[in-house]
Design a protein around this motif. Structure first.
Motif, PDB file in Angstrom:
ATOM      1  N   ARG A  90       0.810  -1.224   0.000  1.00 11.19           N
ATOM      2  CA  ARG A  90       0.000   0.000   0.000  1.00 11.19           C
ATOM      3  C   ARG A  90       0.843   1.272   0.000  1.00 11.19           C
ATOM      4  O   ARG A  90       0.301   2.368  -0.022  1.00 11.19           O
ATOM      5  N   GLN A  92       2.928   4.512  -0.843  1.00 13.05           N
ATOM      6  CA  GLN A  92       2.781   5.522  -1.881  1.00 13.05           C
ATOM      7  C   GLN A  92       3.950   6.489  -1.811  1.00 13.05           C
ATOM      8  O   GLN A  92       4.267   7.006  -0.730  1.00 13.05           O
ATOM      9  N   THR A 114      -2.488  -5.415 -10.446  1.00  9.93           N
ATOM     10  CA  THR A 114      -2.823  -4.077  -9.950  1.00  9.93           C
ATOM     11  C   THR A 114      -1.601  -3.390  -9.353  1.00  9.93           C
ATOM     12  O   THR A 114      -1.359  -2.198  -9.594  1.00  9.93           O
ATOM     13  N   LEU A 115      -0.821  -4.130  -8.576  1.00  9.95           N
ATOM     14  CA  LEU A 115       0.310  -3.555  -7.853  1.00  9.95           C
ATOM     15  C   LEU A 115       1.370  -2.967  -8.782  1.00  9.95           C
ATOM     16  O   LEU A 115       1.820  -1.822  -8.588  1.00  9.95           O
ATOM     17  N   ARG A 118       0.561   0.222 -10.626  1.00  8.04           N
ATOM     18  CA  ARG A 118       0.473   1.322  -9.654  1.00  8.04           C
ATOM     19  C   ARG A 118       1.865   1.823  -9.295  1.00  8.04           C
ATOM     20  O   ARG A 118       2.108   3.043  -9.242  1.00  8.04           O
ATOM     21  N   GLY A 121       3.321   3.759 -12.141  1.00 11.26           N
ATOM     22  CA  GLY A 121       2.691   5.065 -12.268  1.00 11.26           C
ATOM     23  C   GLY A 121       3.248   6.113 -11.328  1.00 11.26           C
ATOM     24  O   GLY A 121       3.036   7.311 -11.543  1.00 11.26           O
TER      25      GLY A 121
END
Length: 259
Positions: A90, A92, A114-115, A118, A121
């Protein structure tokens, strides 16, 4: 490199094979090209084993891990500009990194579809995502732990699942549309030194892959399963006359450069 288990990692046990665990990190870093401006993030930094090589890039080096004990070891290296305790699934970035480097950590996490996009990005334009994961789940060294747990302690081995490594074709499907992808696998033939307190392959795997299995058992049952594992390894990975073992170990690598 926290895998989400309740108890903390053992830095001493993990570091026992420091050289063998560091070589894939150096091979991964060697595949990273020129970096844009921005910090370097050691995601799942563990005890800071790759810190010296990453710090040599000349950027602010940030370490992220879920294990307090491992972060204490990383802090003692003096190589990190910042260390953050966080669930790496999780986490960021506060500022776009030039490089997100993850050595032997993301295989503990699920939902890579998904990970990974992300994480990509978060990168600065021209930034790099560099990942190495053990790809050993089908080898006897790993399958034997799972088989013994189910046979010896059915229903008591806990919610143990193999680390979430996909096949190379899946990573290509997920990542190739995002940027410039390089994907490869290496089979390392590791010489494990003799151990007076168990088979060398058991000593190599128990602080990592087998950790969730062993944590779900009482001390007496841990002794039973490790004895059974040692016996099985004698046949699968026979010892040399000096007690050492040649241990083949597969690892999956990829780098992704964001446009």
């Amino acid at each position: 490199m926290s895998c989400g288990a309740n108890s903390d990692w053992n830095p001493e046990a993990y570091a026992r094979f420091r050289g063998l665990r560091l070589r894939p990190a150096l091979d991964l870093l060697g595949a990273v090209g020129e970096l844009p401006p921005g910090p370097v993030v050691d995601l799942g930094c563990g005890n800071g084993a790759a810190g010296e090589a990453l710090a040599a890039l000349g950027r602010d080096l940030l370490g992220v891990d879920g294990s307090p004990a491992m972060l204490d070891e990383a802090l003692s290296t003096g190589l990190y500009a910042g260390l953050e305790r966080a669930d790496i699934a999780r986490w960021q970035a506060e500022a776009p990194p030039a490089l997100i480097f993850s050595n032997a950590a993301l295989h503990w996490l699920g939902d890579h579809a998904t990970l990974l996009p992300r994480l990509a990005g978060m990168l600065a334009p021209g930034g790099w995502l560099a990942v190495q994961m053990p790809h050993q789940n089908e080898a006897p060294s790993h399958r034997t732990w799972l088989r013994l747990a189910h046979e010896m302690f059915p229903g008591r081995e806990g919610a143990v699942a193999p680390p979430g490594v996909l096949e190379a074709e899946e990573y290509d499907r997920i990542l190739a549309p995002i940027g410039r992808l390089s994907l490869w696998e290496t089979r390392y033939f590791q010489r494990l030194a003799p151990c007076a307190d168990g088979h060398p392959v058991r000593r190599f795997t128990e602080p990592t892959f087998a950790r969730p299995i062993l944590e779900g058992l009482e001390a007496g049952d841990r002794a039973k399963i490790t004895a059974a594992y040692d016996a099985a390894m004698k046949t699968v990975y026979p010892k040399a006359p000096d007690g050492s073992v040649l241990f083949p170990f597969r690892r999956l690598f990829f780098t992704l450069q964001r446009p």
